[in-house]
Scaffold this active site. Structure first.
Site, PDB file in Angstrom:
ATOM      1  CG  ASP A   1     -48.432  16.364 -51.542  1.00 29.21           C
ATOM      2  OD1 ASP A   1     -48.900  15.509 -50.595  1.00 29.21           O
ATOM      3  OD2 ASP A   1     -48.020  17.497 -51.191  1.00 29.21           O
TER       4      ASP A   1
ATOM      5  CD  GLU B   1     -39.047  16.531 -50.391  1.00 25.54           C
ATOM      6  OE1 GLU B   1     -38.238  17.122 -51.155  1.00 25.54           O
ATOM      7  OE2 GLU B   1     -40.253  16.691 -50.136  1.00 25.54           O
TER       8      GLU B   1
HETATM    9  C1  2M8 Z   1     -44.968  17.681 -49.199  1.00 24.73           C
HETATM   10  O1  2M8 Z   1     -46.292  18.731 -49.699  1.00 24.73           O
HETATM   11  C2  2M8 Z   1     -46.302  20.051 -49.393  1.00 24.73           C
HETATM   12  C3  2M8 Z   1     -47.886  20.450 -49.695  1.00 24.73           C
HETATM   13  O2  2M8 Z   1     -48.262  19.953 -48.328  1.00 24.73           O
HETATM   14  C4  2M8 Z   1     -45.627  20.585 -50.756  1.00 24.73           C
HETATM   15  O3  2M8 Z   1     -45.188  19.767 -51.591  1.00 24.73           O
HETATM   16  O4  2M8 Z   1     -45.702  21.826 -50.878  1.00 24.73           O
HETATM   17  C5  2M8 Z   1     -45.463  16.248 -49.290  1.00 24.73           C
HETATM   18  O5  2M8 Z   1     -44.469  15.578 -49.300  1.00 24.73           O
HETATM   19  C6  2M8 Z   1     -46.118  16.060 -47.780  1.00 24.73           C
HETATM   20  O6  2M8 Z   1     -46.202  14.854 -47.471  1.00 24.73           O
HETATM   21  C7  2M8 Z   1     -45.138  16.813 -46.791  1.00 24.73           C
HETATM   22  O7  2M8 Z   1     -45.681  16.569 -45.747  1.00 24.73           O
HETATM   23  C8  2M8 Z   1     -44.829  18.323 -46.898  1.00 24.73           C
HETATM   24  C9  2M8 Z   1     -43.693  18.703 -46.108  1.00 24.73           C
HETATM   25  O8  2M8 Z   1     -42.699  17.822 -45.958  1.00 24.73           O
HETATM   26  O9  2M8 Z   1     -44.187  18.253 -48.298  1.00 24.73           O
END
Ligand code: 2M8
Length: 440
Positions: free
Chosen positions: A159, A379
């Protein structure tokens, strides 16, 4: 024991039929997270692995899209921003979802779950849904050059990558501030800025206003997303052959995608994104540009150059793949997707290297194991120190380590781990009912 701890994380994050990426930071089902989780769960509970994917595809839309978030109706609206009220949409099954997608790594996951625990019935059940997912992407997201666009940085999975700085700067700022929840759990230096969030919100709201149909101010052809699509076609060819369907269209599609990527996105040892609205290249030092190593038909000279870049600009001999090249000016070792190492990206490139440079693949496998041994299932990790950042007990970090260990001669002692965690019933349980509604 790393194995038992990995299973414990996955058990803690299990919600009955699927796994949340993190209990507090991400309390719903995420699309590509579930694919990675299934690959890991297949190593100790194939039933959970199949359930994870069946549940996700239970929220597939009638146009074939697999939404990037499937909301847990029991989690309060305030537990994640932007939640179901913001997206304001329901899948045919009745469940609330987002309207975006994520890299289509699911066909690969379905195939790997089958390889770990052969089950042709599962393949038969998943095949039409996986095909519909691919058809959606090529019908509504493909350019005349044969490349797929993402319409939001959240669709890339990476993102906050510096690769999006330029196209994102063109997005008008939202007047409504984002009611962020992420900073309750992770420090602001490790997350996107408020300005980024206002643009993310504006872009998602504009897409929502078109009924999730038309591109707004951001449309980008990303090498990771396109490589995932190509690898999905190769996996679909294997699935088709296993269930008696014709694999040849999938082989042709994978080859065409690879050729289009090499023609339009490859330059000087790395794949780059392209702005689909202007046609101009978006050169950057994102590790997304190495992920096409997962493509089966990549020409040998391109493969060799990518490996050269991985060694030289991405310093992979240190063991973990940074998400952005360390010498690039935008590199930040602790901020989300702007430099830290992630287990899923490292795992994808590790897969791409296993049959081409097994020595480098070994180094990456060791690096991933060292990172979680040093810092736990965080993470993301500082690529130099392996210090952990972002949330704790992150599901895909745990899951993919189980896969790496299994491939490196340490298959989980399944019965022992289950016994220790009091999970012996796992073996006799059956898969959830099929929530699938049907494609129009
Ligand atoms: C992160 O994305 C979400 C939005 O989709 C967020 O930041 O709230 C990213 O690292 C994404 O790749 C990942 O799928 C998600 C959940 O782990 O978190």
């Amino acid at each position: 024991m790393i194995l038992r701890d990995a299973v414990r994380v996955l058990v803690t994050n299990w919600d009955g039929t699927y796994t949340v990426p993190s209990r507090r930071l991400y309390p719903h089902q995420w699309s590509w997270d579930s694919a990675f989780v299934a690959i890991g769960n297949a190593r100790w509970s194939p039933r959970r692995a199949r359930s994870e994917l069946i549940t996700l595809f239970g929220a597939q839309w009638s146009d074939g899209r697999v939404p990037h978030i499937v909301f847990n109706p029991e989690a309060p609206e305030s537990s994640y921003f932007p939640g179901p009220a913001f997206w304001n949409v329901r899948a045919p099954s009745g469940v609330s979802t987002s309207g975006l997608v994520q890299p289509p790594v699911h066909a690969l996951a379905v195939w790997l779950v089958h390889v770990a625990d052969p089950n042709v019935e599962f393949l038969r059940r998943m095949y039409p849904r996986l095909v519909a997912q691919q058809v959606f992407l090529r019908t509504v997201r493909r350019s005349p050059e044969g490349l797929l666009s993402i319409l939001h940085p959240w669709e890339s999975g990476m993102d906050n990558s510096p690769a999006w700085d330029r196209p994102l700067a063109a997005v008008p700022l939202s007047l409504i501030g984002a009611q962020r929840r992420d900073l309750d759990d992770v420090s602001a230096e490790e997350r996107p800025t408020d300005l980024d969030y206002r643009r993310y919100t504006a872009l998602a709201a504009a897409y929502r206003e078109t009924g999730y149909r038309r591109a707004g101010a951001f449309a980008v052809e990303d090498p990771l997303f396109n490589a995932a699509y190509g690898a999905a076609e190769s996996a679909l060819a294997k699935i088709a052959a296993a269930i008696g369907a014709d694999p040849r269209p999938h082989h042709r599609e994978a080859a065409a995608l690879t050729a289009a990527m090499v023609d339009h996105l490859y330059d000087d040892g790395l794949f780059h994104s392209r702005d689909a609205l202007t046609g101009s290249p978006l050169r950057s030092s994102s590790a997304a540009g190495l992920v096409p190593l997962i493509l089966a038909d990549l020409p040998r000279d391109v493969t060799n150059s990518l490996i050269g870049t991985a060694l030289d600009r991405f310093e992979v001999k240190r063991g973990m793949l940074p998400s952005f090249a360390p010498l690039a000016p935008e590199f930040d070792p602790v901020r989300y997707w702007r430099g830290p190492s992630w287990i899923n990206l490292t795992w994808l490139v590790w897969r791409g290297l296993r049959h081409r440079r097994s020595d480098l693949a070994e180094l990456l496998a060791d690096g991933m194991i060292r990172a979680v041994n040093r810092s736990g299932f965080r993470e993301y990790f500082d690529p130099a120190t392996l210090e952990g950042h972002g949330c704790h007990d992150f599901s895909w970090s745990a899951a993919l380590i189980l896969d790496v260990l299994a491939q490196h001669g340490q298959p989980p002692p399944i019965r022992q781990v289950r016994r220790e965690l009091g999970l012996l019933a796992e073996e006799s349980e059956t898969e959830p009912d099929d929530m699938y509604i049907g494609l129009s």
